[in-house]
Design an enzyme around this catalytic site. Structure first.
Site, PDB file in Angstrom:
ATOM      1  CB  THR A   1       0.580 -13.230   2.678  1.00  0.00           C
ATOM      2  OG1 THR A   1       1.221 -12.444   1.656  1.00  0.00           O
ATOM      3  CG2 THR A   1      -0.530 -14.077   2.083  1.00  0.00           C
TER       4      THR A   1
ATOM      5  CG  ASP B   1      -2.033   0.953   1.215  1.00  0.00           C
ATOM      6  OD1 ASP B   1      -2.759   1.041   2.209  1.00  0.00           O
ATOM      7  OD2 ASP B   1      -2.206   1.636   0.182  1.00  0.00           O
TER       8      ASP B   1
ATOM      9  CB  VAL C   1       0.713  -5.626   7.725  1.00  0.00           C
ATOM     10  CG1 VAL C   1      -0.074  -5.050   8.876  1.00  0.00           C
ATOM     11  CG2 VAL C   1       1.998  -4.855   7.484  1.00  0.00           C
TER      12      VAL C   1
HETATM   13  N1  APR Z   1       5.304  -5.332  -4.847  1.00  0.00           N
HETATM   14  C1  APR Z   1       4.688  -6.522  -4.678  1.00  0.00           C
HETATM   15  N2  APR Z   1       4.403  -7.051  -3.470  1.00  0.00           N
HETATM   16  C2  APR Z   1       4.784  -6.324  -2.386  1.00  0.00           C
HETATM   17  C3  APR Z   1       5.428  -5.073  -2.474  1.00  0.00           C
HETATM   18  C4  APR Z   1       5.690  -4.587  -3.779  1.00  0.00           C
HETATM   19  N3  APR Z   1       6.294  -3.404  -3.974  1.00  0.00           N
HETATM   20  N4  APR Z   1       5.672  -4.619  -1.211  1.00  0.00           N
HETATM   21  C5  APR Z   1       5.210  -5.557  -0.367  1.00  0.00           C
HETATM   22  N5  APR Z   1       4.676  -6.589  -1.054  1.00  0.00           N
HETATM   23  C6  APR Z   1       4.090  -7.840  -0.578  1.00  0.00           C
HETATM   24  C7  APR Z   1       4.454  -8.284   0.805  1.00  0.00           C
HETATM   25  O1  APR Z   1       5.759  -8.851   0.814  1.00  0.00           O
HETATM   26  C8  APR Z   1       3.368  -9.316   1.045  1.00  0.00           C
HETATM   27  O2  APR Z   1       3.717 -10.542   0.432  1.00  0.00           O
HETATM   28  O3  APR Z   1       2.684  -7.676  -0.529  1.00  0.00           O
HETATM   29  C9  APR Z   1       2.162  -8.716   0.292  1.00  0.00           C
HETATM   30  C10 APR Z   1       1.089  -8.115   1.189  1.00  0.00           C
HETATM   31  O4  APR Z   1       1.713  -7.522   2.326  1.00  0.00           O
HETATM   32  P1  APR Z   1       1.224  -6.100   2.918  1.00  0.00           P
HETATM   33  O5  APR Z   1       1.606  -5.039   1.991  1.00  0.00           O
HETATM   34  O6  APR Z   1       1.696  -6.045   4.342  1.00  0.00           O
HETATM   35  O7  APR Z   1      -0.381  -6.194   2.888  1.00  0.00           O
HETATM   36  P2  APR Z   1      -1.394  -6.957   3.840  1.00  0.00           P
HETATM   37  O8  APR Z   1      -0.762  -8.128   4.523  1.00  0.00           O
HETATM   38  O9  APR Z   1      -2.615  -7.199   2.987  1.00  0.00           O
HETATM   39  O10 APR Z   1      -1.724  -5.878   4.974  1.00  0.00           O
HETATM   40  C11 APR Z   1      -2.461  -4.744   4.594  1.00  0.00           C
HETATM   41  O11 APR Z   1      -0.860  -3.275   5.557  1.00  0.00           O
HETATM   42  O12 APR Z   1       0.255  -1.654   4.432  1.00  0.00           O
HETATM   43  C12 APR Z   1      -0.811  -1.885   5.244  1.00  0.00           C
HETATM   44  O13 APR Z   1      -2.409  -0.203   4.598  1.00  0.00           O
HETATM   45  C13 APR Z   1      -2.111  -1.596   4.548  1.00  0.00           C
HETATM   46  O14 APR Z   1      -3.343  -1.769   6.558  1.00  0.00           O
HETATM   47  C14 APR Z   1      -3.042  -2.431   5.355  1.00  0.00           C
HETATM   48  C15 APR Z   1      -2.216  -3.678   5.630  1.00  0.00           C
END
Ligand code: APR
Length: 175
Positions: free
Chosen positions: A118, A34, A120
Protein backbone atom coordinates in the site's frame (compact mmCIF):
# COMPACT_ATOMS: atom_id res chain seq x y z
CA UNK A 1 -7.11 -19.37 18.35
CA UNK A 2 -4.50 -16.62 18.00
CA UNK A 3 -5.00 -12.95 18.76
CA UNK A 4 -5.03 -10.21 16.06
CA UNK A 5 -4.08 -6.65 17.01
CA UNK A 6 -3.88 -3.46 14.93
CA UNK A 7 -1.44 -0.83 16.19
CA UNK A 8 0.24 2.34 15.00
CA UNK A 9 4.03 2.29 15.12
CA UNK A 10 7.39 1.46 13.61
CA UNK A 11 7.70 -2.26 12.87
CA UNK A 12 11.51 -2.16 13.30
CA UNK A 13 10.96 -1.62 17.03
CA UNK A 14 8.76 -4.69 17.55
CA UNK A 15 10.26 -7.42 19.74
CA UNK A 16 8.40 -10.35 18.16
CA UNK A 17 9.52 -13.70 16.75
CA UNK A 18 9.29 -12.31 13.21
CA UNK A 19 8.51 -9.04 11.49
CA UNK A 20 7.41 -9.17 7.86
CA UNK A 21 9.18 -7.02 5.28
CA UNK A 22 7.33 -5.58 2.28
CA UNK A 23 10.21 -6.37 -0.04
CA UNK A 24 10.76 -6.52 -3.79
CA UNK A 25 11.61 -9.60 -5.81
CA UNK A 26 15.37 -8.98 -5.66
CA UNK A 27 15.34 -9.01 -1.83
CA UNK A 28 18.24 -6.55 -2.06
CA UNK A 29 16.55 -3.73 -0.13
CA UNK A 30 14.79 -0.55 -1.16
CA UNK A 31 12.88 2.33 0.39
CA UNK A 32 9.84 2.38 2.65
CA UNK A 33 9.59 -0.31 5.29
CA UNK A 34 12.17 -2.39 3.38
CA UNK A 35 14.72 0.40 3.79
CA UNK A 36 13.81 0.93 7.44
CA UNK A 37 14.21 -2.78 8.24
CA UNK A 38 17.57 -3.04 6.49
CA UNK A 39 18.85 0.10 8.24
CA UNK A 40 17.78 -1.20 11.65
CA UNK A 41 18.99 -4.78 11.09
CA UNK A 42 22.41 -3.74 9.82
CA UNK A 43 24.45 -4.92 6.82
CA UNK A 44 24.37 -8.62 7.74
CA UNK A 45 20.71 -8.72 6.69
CA UNK A 46 21.61 -7.78 3.12
CA UNK A 47 24.45 -10.29 3.17
CA UNK A 48 22.02 -13.09 4.02
CA UNK A 49 19.44 -11.79 1.50
CA UNK A 50 22.08 -12.01 -1.22
CA UNK A 51 22.24 -15.78 -0.65
CA UNK A 52 18.49 -16.21 -1.20
CA UNK A 53 18.36 -15.61 -4.96
CA UNK A 54 15.36 -13.28 -4.77
CA UNK A 55 11.74 -14.20 -4.12
CA UNK A 56 8.67 -14.38 -6.37
CA UNK A 57 5.77 -11.99 -5.81
CA UNK A 58 3.33 -13.54 -3.35
CA UNK A 59 5.90 -15.93 -1.87
CA UNK A 60 8.00 -15.51 1.31
CA UNK A 61 11.54 -16.21 2.53
CA UNK A 62 12.92 -15.91 6.08
CA UNK A 63 16.21 -14.54 7.39
CA UNK A 64 17.61 -13.79 10.82
CA UNK A 65 16.81 -10.41 12.36
CA UNK A 66 20.40 -9.44 13.29
CA UNK A 67 20.36 -6.06 15.09
CA UNK A 68 16.55 -5.88 15.09
CA UNK A 69 14.67 -6.72 18.31
CA UNK A 70 12.77 -9.30 16.23
CA UNK A 71 14.37 -12.74 15.95
CA UNK A 72 13.58 -13.18 12.26
CA UNK A 73 12.49 -11.22 9.19
CA UNK A 74 10.06 -12.79 6.70
CA UNK A 75 10.46 -11.09 3.33
CA UNK A 76 7.54 -11.04 0.92
CA UNK A 77 7.28 -9.10 -2.36
CA UNK A 78 3.75 -7.78 -2.70
CA UNK A 79 2.00 -7.11 -6.03
CA UNK A 80 2.42 -3.76 -7.75
CA UNK A 81 -1.04 -2.21 -8.28
CA UNK A 82 -1.93 -2.02 -11.99
CA UNK A 83 -5.63 -1.25 -11.66
CA UNK A 84 -6.85 -4.50 -10.13
CA UNK A 85 -7.24 -6.70 -13.21
CA UNK A 86 -3.89 -8.46 -12.86
CA UNK A 87 -4.71 -10.78 -9.99
CA UNK A 88 -3.32 -8.25 -7.51
CA UNK A 89 -5.86 -9.42 -4.92
CA UNK A 90 -4.83 -13.07 -5.33
CA UNK A 91 -1.15 -12.19 -5.05
CA UNK A 92 -1.64 -9.97 -1.99
CA UNK A 93 -3.59 -12.72 -0.23
CA UNK A 94 -0.81 -15.11 -1.14
CA UNK A 95 1.77 -12.85 0.56
CA UNK A 96 -0.11 -13.03 3.87
CA UNK A 97 -0.78 -16.77 3.55
CA UNK A 98 2.84 -17.66 2.74
CA UNK A 99 4.21 -15.48 5.56
CA UNK A 100 1.78 -16.99 8.10
CA UNK A 101 2.45 -20.56 6.94
CA UNK A 102 6.21 -19.98 7.05
CA UNK A 103 5.92 -18.56 10.56
CA UNK A 104 3.75 -21.48 11.66
CA UNK A 105 6.08 -24.11 10.18
CA UNK A 106 9.00 -22.37 11.89
CA UNK A 107 7.21 -22.58 15.25
CA UNK A 108 6.88 -18.81 15.64
CA UNK A 109 4.43 -17.53 18.27
CA UNK A 110 4.35 -13.79 17.51
CA UNK A 111 4.48 -12.00 14.13
CA UNK A 112 4.11 -8.40 13.01
CA UNK A 113 3.09 -7.24 9.52
CA UNK A 114 3.31 -3.91 7.73
CA UNK A 115 0.58 -2.96 5.27
CA UNK A 116 2.01 -4.81 2.27
CA UNK A 117 1.89 -3.11 -1.16
CA UNK A 118 0.00 0.00 0.00
CA UNK A 119 3.01 2.33 -0.20
CA UNK A 120 5.30 2.50 -3.22
CA UNK A 121 3.38 -0.36 -4.86
CA UNK A 122 0.21 1.70 -4.88
CA UNK A 123 -2.33 -0.86 -3.74
CA UNK A 124 -5.46 0.99 -2.50
CA UNK A 125 -5.27 0.61 1.27
CA UNK A 126 -9.04 0.04 1.74
CA UNK A 127 -8.96 -3.02 -0.53
CA UNK A 128 -5.62 -4.25 0.80
CA UNK A 129 -6.84 -3.98 4.40
CA UNK A 130 -9.89 -6.15 3.67
CA UNK A 131 -7.68 -8.86 2.17
CA UNK A 132 -5.08 -8.68 4.95
CA UNK A 133 -7.62 -8.75 7.81
CA UNK A 134 -9.67 -11.65 6.45
CA UNK A 135 -6.59 -13.71 5.57
CA UNK A 136 -4.95 -13.18 8.97
CA UNK A 137 -8.17 -13.75 10.96
CA UNK A 138 -9.06 -16.94 9.06
CA UNK A 139 -5.54 -18.28 9.68
CA UNK A 140 -5.69 -17.44 13.39
CA UNK A 141 -8.90 -19.45 13.76
CA UNK A 142 -7.08 -22.67 12.93
CA UNK A 143 -3.41 -22.37 13.83
CA UNK A 144 -2.24 -24.05 17.02
CA UNK A 145 1.18 -22.43 16.83
CA UNK A 146 0.94 -18.70 16.16
CA UNK A 147 -0.45 -16.92 19.21
CA UNK A 148 -0.44 -13.28 18.12
CA UNK A 149 -0.32 -11.32 14.88
CA UNK A 150 0.02 -7.53 14.93
CA UNK A 151 -0.69 -5.27 11.95
CA UNK A 152 1.68 -2.32 12.47
CA UNK A 153 0.34 0.78 10.71
CA UNK A 154 2.79 3.60 10.12
CA UNK A 155 0.26 6.41 9.76
CA UNK A 156 -3.17 7.38 11.07
CA UNK A 157 -5.04 6.84 7.79
CA UNK A 158 -3.72 3.30 7.45
CA UNK A 159 -4.53 2.60 11.12
CA UNK A 160 -8.12 3.74 10.76
CA UNK A 161 -8.56 1.85 7.49
CA UNK A 162 -7.39 -1.41 9.06
CA UNK A 163 -9.55 -0.87 12.14
CA UNK A 164 -12.56 -0.31 9.87
CA UNK A 165 -11.71 -3.42 7.88
CA UNK A 166 -11.52 -5.48 11.07
CA UNK A 167 -14.89 -4.16 12.26
CA UNK A 168 -16.44 -5.06 8.90
CA UNK A 169 -14.90 -8.53 9.04
CA UNK A 170 -16.23 -9.12 12.55
CA UNK A 171 -19.70 -7.86 11.54
CA UNK A 172 -19.79 -10.27 8.59
CA UNK A 173 -18.58 -13.13 10.78
CA UNK A 174 -21.51 -12.55 13.14
CA UNK A 175 -24.12 -12.80 10.37
N1 APR B 1 6.96 0.40 10.09
C1 APR B 1 5.74 -0.01 9.66
N2 APR B 1 5.24 0.31 8.45
C2 APR B 1 6.01 1.11 7.66
C3 APR B 1 7.28 1.58 8.04
C4 APR B 1 7.74 1.19 9.32
N3 APR B 1 8.95 1.58 9.77
N4 APR B 1 7.78 2.34 7.03
C5 APR B 1 6.84 2.37 6.06
N5 APR B 1 5.77 1.63 6.43
C6 APR B 1 4.51 1.39 5.73
C7 APR B 1 4.12 2.37 4.67
O1 APR B 1 3.61 3.56 5.25
C8 APR B 1 3.05 1.56 3.95
O2 APR B 1 1.82 1.66 4.66
O3 APR B 1 4.61 0.16 5.05
C9 APR B 1 3.57 0.12 4.08
C10 APR B 1 4.15 -0.46 2.79
O4 APR B 1 4.80 0.58 2.07
P1 APR B 1 6.21 0.35 1.32
O5 APR B 1 7.27 0.21 2.32
O6 APR B 1 6.33 1.41 0.27
O7 APR B 1 6.05 -1.09 0.62
P2 APR B 1 5.26 -1.52 -0.70
O8 APR B 1 4.14 -0.59 -1.02
O9 APR B 1 4.95 -2.98 -0.49
O10 APR B 1 6.36 -1.35 -1.85
C11 APR B 1 7.45 -2.24 -1.85
O11 APR B 1 9.01 -0.45 -1.97
O12 APR B 1 10.65 -0.06 -0.45
C12 APR B 1 10.39 -0.62 -1.66
O13 APR B 1 11.98 -2.42 -1.81
C13 APR B 1 10.61 -2.11 -1.64
O14 APR B 1 10.43 -2.28 -3.99
C14 APR B 1 9.75 -2.53 -2.78
C15 APR B 1 8.55 -1.60 -2.65
Amino acid sequence: MGKFKIEKGDITLYEVDAIVNAANTTLLGGGGVDGAIHRAAGPQLLEECKTLNGCDTGKAKMTKGYLLPAKYVIHTPGPIWHGGDNYEDVLLKSCYQHCLKLGESSGLKTMAFPSISTGVYGYPVEQAAGIAVSTICEFLKWTEVVEEVIMVCHDEHTLQTYQRALNEYLEESRM
